[in-house]
Design an enzyme around this catalytic site. Structure first.
Site, PDB file in Angstrom:
ATOM      1  N   LYS A 113      -1.918  11.821  -0.547  1.00  0.00           N
ATOM      2  CA  LYS A 113      -1.867  10.357  -0.458  1.00  0.00           C
ATOM      3  C   LYS A 113      -3.045   9.658  -1.147  1.00  0.00           C
ATOM      4  O   LYS A 113      -2.905   8.558  -1.673  1.00  0.00           O
ATOM      5  CB  LYS A 113      -1.812   9.922   1.011  1.00  0.00           C
ATOM      6  CG  LYS A 113      -0.554  10.330   1.748  1.00  0.00           C
ATOM      7  CD  LYS A 113       0.664   9.567   1.281  1.00  0.00           C
ATOM      8  CE  LYS A 113       1.878   9.873   2.136  1.00  0.00           C
ATOM      9  NZ  LYS A 113       3.087   9.138   1.697  1.00  0.00           N
TER      10      LYS A 113
ATOM     11  N   GLU B 262       1.568   0.491   5.879  1.00  0.00           N
ATOM     12  CA  GLU B 262       2.192   1.200   6.996  1.00  0.00           C
ATOM     13  C   GLU B 262       1.786   2.663   6.916  1.00  0.00           C
ATOM     14  O   GLU B 262       1.318   3.128   5.882  1.00  0.00           O
ATOM     15  CB  GLU B 262       3.714   1.082   6.908  1.00  0.00           C
ATOM     16  CG  GLU B 262       4.388   2.089   5.981  1.00  0.00           C
ATOM     17  CD  GLU B 262       3.993   1.980   4.508  1.00  0.00           C
ATOM     18  OE1 GLU B 262       4.036   3.027   3.813  1.00  0.00           O
ATOM     19  OE2 GLU B 262       3.646   0.889   4.037  1.00  0.00           O
TER      20      GLU B 262
ATOM     21  N   SER C 234       1.849  19.464   0.334  1.00  0.00           N
ATOM     22  CA  SER C 234       1.363  18.078   0.225  1.00  0.00           C
ATOM     23  C   SER C 234       0.258  17.714   1.205  1.00  0.00           C
ATOM     24  O   SER C 234      -0.454  16.737   0.995  1.00  0.00           O
ATOM     25  CB  SER C 234       2.536  17.108   0.389  1.00  0.00           C
ATOM     26  OG  SER C 234       3.220  17.363   1.610  1.00  0.00           O
TER      27      SER C 234
END
Length: 400
Positions: free
Chosen positions: A93, A115, A381
């Protein structure tokens, strides 16, 4: 031959029939400003050099590709991991959060709003806000806050305001609704930093482009290790940012099969899964068109996944296009298969994966058994620190 990334999306933000910007008039001017700034500022030498410096000296990129010898020996195939769990903050991210925050800085914004589901996007954005000296407000469903308590605390330590969302199912979809409402109150001084390749244009394009670093690194690293490209590339798909990041480097390779893995949840019953590609139909959600899971009234359906970062009733518009083109095989694994893979990777390789990533690992195990001579590259990830309490309390430890 067309340049894929200059062709998609088009100037209106469409990936064939998906994407676009279905937004209130009050946001149209702000989105145009963001789009124009992205196309000019992000292509400048100064922006690119600053982002490269951040990635190298702050994020710790490039992340390595790792060969899973024991997992491969047990299940067959040759399984490799792109170790995004080793990226600063523990997931992919931060790749787009630092890019979005840097763009916000150039636009003169004072506050980042977003969010989060599993909390990894929230942690990454809070980290980026601290780095650039910006305010940060993260909206998170109360169900996810309880499941992902360590990430809530991390966001607060980093200085972010965490806003609990208590309506509806109290998960990711409701968190997006709440964050959009907050953003609408002051779009001039704030920027909504969407956490995946979803939302109105230009966000699906921006997030994909910032995540392309994963695929660029992985392709070069895998070739250096093996002398060839992988036969299979696998990534989990909720909104789909980590998947687009790694798929981007292999889209035009006919000999490489791309697999997007969605959450099969508890069953095929509506409300028990979040398999948007398998059961969804085209619709509009959160300002863009994509495959969506809908109820009888055409509203976004309730969804479920053991992984908080995947329980979303929509998917990135680019993924929707790639499904229709047949470029990517979209399939699912259920909650129990995910938990089993979570423990298998932990005990065979000493790597505790995020539950989101464990979906991709579970599918890789299936592919390895079906294709014992083929190579498999999984985008790992994120790491599973955030999930360990929930997994042990809900499923217990496996027997030795």
């Amino acid at each position: 031959m067309k340049n894929y990334f200059k062709t998609y999306p088009n100037k209106e933000g469409f990936f064939e029939g998906y994407g676009g910007a279905f937004i209130p008039p009050v946001l149209e001017l702000e989105m145009k400003k963001i789009t124009d700034a992205y196309h000019t500022i992000s292509k400048s030498h100064n922006f690119i050099q600053e982002l490269r410096s951040i990635r190298k000296h702050y994020q710790g990129r490039p992340t390595p590709v790792y060969y899973c010898a024991r997992l491969s020996e047990k299940y067959g195939g040759r399984i490799y991991l792109k170790r995004e769990d080793l990226n600063h903050t523990g997931a992919h991210k931060l790749n787009h959060c630092m890019g979005e925050a840097l763009l916000a800085k150039h636009l003169g914004k004072k506050k980042l709003i977003a969010e989060t589901g599993a909390g990894q996007h929230g942690v990454a954005l809070a980290t980026a806000a601290a780095y650039f000296g910006l305010e940060c407000e993260i909206h998170m469903g109360e169900v996810d806050m309880a499941k992902e308590r360590p990430n809530v605390v991390r966001m607060q330590i980093l200085g972010a305001t965490v806003v609990p969302v208590s309506h509806g199912l109290k998960t990711l979809k409701e968190a997006v609704d709440s964050a959009f409402e907050s953003y609408l109150k002051d779009p001039e001084n704030t920027i909504y930093c969407i956490g995946s390749v979803v939302g109105p244009h230009p966000f699906p394009m921006m997030v994909r482009d910032f995540q392309r670093v994963v695929g660029i690194e992985a392709r070069e690293q895998f070739f250096e290790m093996t002398g060839e490209n992988p036969d299979n590339v696998i990534a989990c798909v909720g909104g789909g940012s980590n998947a687009m990041g790694i798929f981007s480097a292999f889209i035009d390779d006919e000999d490489c099969q791309l697999h997007g893995v969605e959450p099969g949840g508890r069953s095929d019953k509506i409300g028990d899964h979040a398999s948007t590609m398998k059961f969804g139909t085209p619709g509009i959600i959160h300002g863009f068109k994509c495959y969506t899971l809908q109820d009888e009234k055409g509203e976004p359906a309730p969804v479920h996944s053991v992984a908080s970062g995947l329980d979303y009733p929509g998917v990135g518009p680019e993924h929707s296009m790639l499904k229709d083109m047949g470029k990517v095989n979209y399939d699912s694994v259920n909650d129990q298969e995910t938990i089993d893979a979570f423990y298998e990777l932990s005990r065979l390789e000493g790597i505790i994966p995020a539950l989101e990533s464990a979906h991709a690992v579970a599918y890789a195990i299936k592919v390895a058994q079906e294709q014992p001579q083929k190579s498999i590259l999984v985008n790992l990830s994120g790491r599973g620190d955030k999930d360990i309490d929930f997994v042990v309390e809900t499923y217990g430890l496996p027997k030795n």
